[in-house]
Design a protein around this motif. Structure first.
Motif, PDB file in Angstrom:
ATOM      1  N   ALA A  87       0.862  -1.184   0.000  1.00 10.78           N
ATOM      2  CA  ALA A  87       0.000   0.000   0.000  1.00 10.78           C
ATOM      3  C   ALA A  87       0.893   1.226   0.000  1.00 10.78           C
ATOM      4  O   ALA A  87       1.771   1.362   0.847  1.00 10.78           O
ATOM      5  CB  ALA A  87      -0.911   0.005   1.224  1.00 10.78           C
ATOM      6  N   GLY A  88       0.692   2.101  -0.969  1.00 15.63           N
ATOM      7  CA  GLY A  88       1.520   3.293  -1.034  1.00 15.63           C
ATOM      8  C   GLY A  88       0.865   4.386  -1.832  1.00 15.63           C
ATOM      9  O   GLY A  88      -0.062   4.146  -2.601  1.00 15.63           O
ATOM     10  N   ASP A  89       1.387   5.595  -1.640  1.00 13.28           N
ATOM     11  CA  ASP A  89       0.885   6.703  -2.447  1.00 13.28           C
ATOM     12  C   ASP A  89       1.521   6.628  -3.835  1.00 13.28           C
ATOM     13  O   ASP A  89       2.415   5.816  -4.092  1.00 13.28           O
ATOM     14  CB  ASP A  89       1.129   8.047  -1.757  1.00 13.28           C
ATOM     15  CG  ASP A  89       2.598   8.321  -1.441  1.00 13.28           C
ATOM     16  OD1 ASP A  89       3.478   7.856  -2.194  1.00 13.28           O
ATOM     17  OD2 ASP A  89       2.858   9.019  -0.455  1.00 13.28           O
ATOM     18  N   ALA A  90       1.029   7.454  -4.746  1.00  7.86           N
ATOM     19  CA  ALA A  90       1.493   7.400  -6.139  1.00  7.86           C
ATOM     20  C   ALA A  90       2.998   7.650  -6.244  1.00  7.86           C
ATOM     21  O   ALA A  90       3.687   7.002  -7.040  1.00  7.86           O
ATOM     22  CB  ALA A  90       0.718   8.402  -6.994  1.00  7.86           C
ATOM     23  N   CYS A  91       3.508   8.557  -5.434  1.00  7.69           N
ATOM     24  CA  CYS A  91       4.947   8.854  -5.460  1.00  7.69           C
ATOM     25  C   CYS A  91       5.759   7.615  -5.081  1.00  7.69           C
ATOM     26  O   CYS A  91       6.711   7.245  -5.768  1.00  7.69           O
ATOM     27  CB  CYS A  91       5.238  10.015  -4.505  1.00  7.69           C
ATOM     28  SG  CYS A  91       6.972  10.476  -4.404  1.00  7.69           S
ATOM     29  N   ALA A  92       5.380   6.965  -3.984  1.00  2.49           N
ATOM     30  CA  ALA A  92       6.107   5.779  -3.524  1.00  2.49           C
ATOM     31  C   ALA A  92       5.989   4.634  -4.524  1.00  2.49           C
ATOM     32  O   ALA A  92       6.972   3.939  -4.796  1.00  2.49           O
ATOM     33  CB  ALA A  92       5.579   5.345  -2.159  1.00  2.49           C
ATOM     34  N   LEU A  93       4.796   4.441  -5.067  1.00  2.00           N
ATOM     35  CA  LEU A  93       4.614   3.353  -6.032  1.00  2.00           C
ATOM     36  C   LEU A  93       5.423   3.598  -7.306  1.00  2.00           C
ATOM     37  O   LEU A  93       5.964   2.657  -7.899  1.00  2.00           O
ATOM     38  CB  LEU A  93       3.132   3.163  -6.339  1.00  2.00           C
ATOM     39  CG  LEU A  93       2.304   2.630  -5.162  1.00  2.00           C
ATOM     40  CD1 LEU A  93       0.817   2.642  -5.524  1.00  2.00           C
ATOM     41  CD2 LEU A  93       2.754   1.246  -4.740  1.00  2.00           C
ATOM     42  N   SER A  94       5.555   4.854  -7.713  1.00  2.55           N
ATOM     43  CA  SER A  94       6.387   5.177  -8.882  1.00  2.55           C
ATOM     44  C   SER A  94       7.848   4.893  -8.596  1.00  2.55           C
ATOM     45  O   SER A  94       8.566   4.348  -9.446  1.00  2.55           O
ATOM     46  CB  SER A  94       6.196   6.642  -9.278  1.00  2.55           C
ATOM     47  OG  SER A  94       4.902   6.857  -9.746  1.00  2.55           O
ATOM     48  N   LEU A  95       8.316   5.255  -7.389  1.00  9.43           N
ATOM     49  CA  LEU A  95       9.697   4.954  -7.004  1.00  9.43           C
ATOM     50  C   LEU A  95       9.922   3.448  -6.933  1.00  9.43           C
ATOM     51  O   LEU A  95      10.969   2.951  -7.361  1.00  9.43           O
ATOM     52  CB  LEU A  95      10.033   5.604  -5.660  1.00  9.43           C
ATOM     53  CG  LEU A  95      10.182   7.121  -5.662  1.00  9.43           C
ATOM     54  CD1 LEU A  95      10.282   7.649  -4.232  1.00  9.43           C
ATOM     55  CD2 LEU A  95      11.407   7.541  -6.471  1.00  9.43           C
ATOM     56  N   LEU A  96       8.944   2.732  -6.406  1.00  8.88           N
ATOM     57  CA  LEU A  96       9.042   1.282  -6.333  1.00  8.88           C
ATOM     58  C   LEU A  96       9.122   0.672  -7.734  1.00  8.88           C
ATOM     59  O   LEU A  96       9.939  -0.205  -7.993  1.00  8.88           O
ATOM     60  CB  LEU A  96       7.857   0.703  -5.559  1.00  8.88           C
ATOM     61  CG  LEU A  96       7.814  -0.810  -5.434  1.00  8.88           C
ATOM     62  CD1 LEU A  96       9.043  -1.349  -4.710  1.00  8.88           C
ATOM     63  CD2 LEU A  96       6.536  -1.239  -4.715  1.00  8.88           C
TER      64      LEU A  96
END
Length: 105
Positions: free
Chosen positions: A21-30
């Motif tokens: 579960a993450g925000d869009a910024c974190a998911l993009s970095l992931l």
């Protein structure tokens, strides 16, 4: 820049699903880190939990996952097959060694 917040939950042995579960910024970095790990074998990304604490997420892409220990959440008395000889800590150590070797002098 937005603070990249990401939470990870491992699956449990009793069939409960794992979750990211993450925000869009974190998911993009992931996503970018996953692409890098696929290409290079390993990488790391700095993320944050929702209480603001930073953590480093190490991502390893070993050539053979069959010999890596299964990692279940809340596992008290793990049972391993004979092929599971490589621990997650071993993978973490290998990742750290790669980063030391790649670090500029």
């Amino acid at each position: 820049m937005e603070t990249p917040m990401l939470h990870l939950i491992a699956p449990s042995r009793d069939g409960k699903p794992g979750m990211i579960a993450g925000d869009a910024c974190a998911l993009s970095l992931l996503r970018a880190a996953l692409d890098e790990a696929i290409e290079s074998g390993a990488t790391a990304v700095e993320l944050f939990s929702s209480d603001g604490e930073p953590y480093e997420l190490l991502i390893a892409a070993p050539a053979n996952m069959w010999n890596v220990h299964t990692a279940y959440a809340g596992e008290a008395d793990p049972v391993r097959s004979g092929r599971e000889r490589l621990t997650m800590e071993d993978l973490q150590h290998r990742q750290s060694q790669r980063r030391i070797q790649r670090a500029p002098a």
